[in-house]
Design an enzyme around this catalytic site. Structure first.
Site, short mmCIF file in Angstrom:
data_model
loop_
_atom_site.label_atom_id
_atom_site.label_comp_id
_atom_site.label_asym_id
_atom_site.label_seq_id
_atom_site.Cartn_x
_atom_site.Cartn_y
_atom_site.Cartn_z
N GLY A 275 6.14 -5.88 4.20
CA GLY A 275 4.51 -6.49 4.58
C GLY A 275 4.10 -7.60 4.03
O GLY A 275 5.73 -8.48 3.41
N ILE B 58 0.10 -14.52 0.25
CA ILE B 58 0.71 -15.51 -0.85
C ILE B 58 2.60 -15.22 -0.84
O ILE B 58 3.13 -15.68 -1.99
CB ILE B 58 0.29 -15.43 -2.11
CG1 ILE B 58 -0.21 -14.04 -2.87
CG2 ILE B 58 -1.41 -16.35 -2.50
CD1 ILE B 58 -0.52 -13.76 -3.97
N GLY B 59 2.45 -14.02 -0.65
CA GLY B 59 4.31 -13.86 -0.78
C GLY B 59 4.33 -12.65 0.67
O GLY B 59 3.42 -12.63 1.43
N GLY C 295 7.13 -9.34 1.42
CA GLY C 295 8.12 -8.73 1.20
C GLY C 295 9.06 -8.08 2.09
O GLY C 295 9.12 -8.46 3.10
N ASP D 62 16.46 -3.02 -8.01
CA ASP D 62 15.74 -4.25 -7.39
C ASP D 62 16.03 -5.58 -8.57
O ASP D 62 15.15 -6.37 -8.09
CB ASP D 62 15.29 -4.05 -6.52
CG ASP D 62 15.39 -5.17 -4.90
OD1 ASP D 62 16.59 -5.96 -5.34
OD2 ASP D 62 14.69 -5.67 -4.31
N LYS E 270 -0.57 -5.80 -1.20
CA LYS E 270 0.28 -5.85 -0.70
C LYS E 270 -0.37 -5.06 1.08
O LYS E 270 -0.38 -3.93 0.58
CB LYS E 270 1.61 -5.35 -1.52
CG LYS E 270 2.40 -4.52 -0.43
CD LYS E 270 4.05 -4.18 -0.76
CE LYS E 270 4.10 -4.81 -2.48
NZ LYS E 270 5.73 -4.51 -3.01
#
Length: 304
Positions: free
Chosen positions: A30, A24-25, A27, A139, A46
């Site tokens: 990873g 779903i994402g 980074g 961030d 993650k």
């Protein structure tokens, strides 16, 4: 924090051995998977790349930071796994995904919902900066804010975060420059290695502008390149003519334009001041937002 409920075997089974179908994402270090556990709980996992040294550093930083943090606007870390080449963090699953993607859907949020999200992010940052040993996120960006079904945000991605050691009377952390360039404070872009809470405040100011203006519009002004790192969004917002920019926002009501917009932009520009000494602290930002948001009528939830 690691438990049999989140054993590696169960996490593998819940993701079909970390199949790309469940991603779903993505980074820096990873992939992120959605997983339905056998007990009915839905989580986000993650999975850090073991071949990247940066992945190990960010895994350790995030596990250490989130293991100590407890706030409704900070993503909740449920468990972790670290064995051999395996590095996994298990988080609560947040339904609506990241703010950047949702903002790209023009009818996704009303402006009232956007304000609610920003106030939550401000509260989360005020909590981080107000700890006995303050945590600098480093961030803050729309991609690092998740939104749940009630439009409450969660700050995520603490892999670059640093903690200020107040026991030694420090006000900053000496570290390499890091973060997303469009949100990066001028002092960082100029090469300063002193990370302070005021860097997060600047990033929040940019986030305020992006959330109302939208990432598509802002992309014209994110004049960023690897060669010159030029960035002019703040100057553009500072110089805009209110009537000109508002005419493009057909979804915003007159209440927003007349009562909220001028104060909203004033707060955003205060946060994004070039001089860190002139930026407010996040507790002050929360107070300023609270002064305008409680007066927002429920009937004004027009889409924007």
């Amino acid at each position: 924090m690691s438990s049999t409920q989140f054993s590696l075997a169960k996490l593998r089974a819940a993701t079909n051995n970390f199949s790309t179908d469940n991603v779903i994402g993505t980074g820096r270090s990873g992939l992120i998977y959605k997983a339905h556990l056998s007990n009915g709980l839905t989580v986000a996992i993650k999975n850090y790349d073991p071949d990247r040294f940066q992945g190990f550093r960010e895994f350790r930083a995030e596990a250490e930071a989130l293991g100590k943090l407890r706030h409704p606007n900070i993503v909740k870390l449920l468990s972790y796994q670290a064995s051999g080449s395996v590095m996994l963090l298990v988080y609560e699953y947040v339904e609506r995904g990241n703010l950047h993607e949702r903002l790209r859907e023009s009818c996704s949020f009303s402006w009232f919902d956007k304000f609610k999200i920003l106030r939550g992010v401000a509260n989360g940052l005020a909590y981080l900066h107000g700890l006995e040993n303050p945590v600098i996120h480093r961030d803050i960006a729309s991609r690092n804010v998740l939104v749940d079904s009630d439009y409450e945000p969660r700050i995520i991605n603490f892999g670059l975060s640093r903690t200020i050691d107040k026991c030694h009377s420090l006000s900053h952390v000496s570290t390499a420059v890091a973060g997303s360039v469009p949100y990066m404070a001028p002092e960082y872009r100029s090469g300063s290695t002193k990370a302070t809470v005021k860097g997060d405040v600047y990033s929040f100011g940019i986030l305020m502008m992006e959330t109302v203006l939208g990432p598509t519009r802002c992309s014209r002004y994110f004049k960023v390149s690897a060669q010159n790192r030029d960035f002019d969004l703040v100057e553009w917002v500072r110089g805009i003519e209110l009537d000109k920019i508002i005419s493009d926002f057909s979804g915003y009501s007159g209440y927003f334009v007349d009562a909220l917009w001028p104060e909203y932009i004033r707060i955003a520009l205060l946060c994004a001041n070039d001089n860190p000494e002139d930026r407010p602290v996040m507790n002050e930002v929360v107070q300023m937002l609270n002064q305008i948001l409680p007066h927002t009528p429920a009937s004004s939830r027009s889409t924007g």
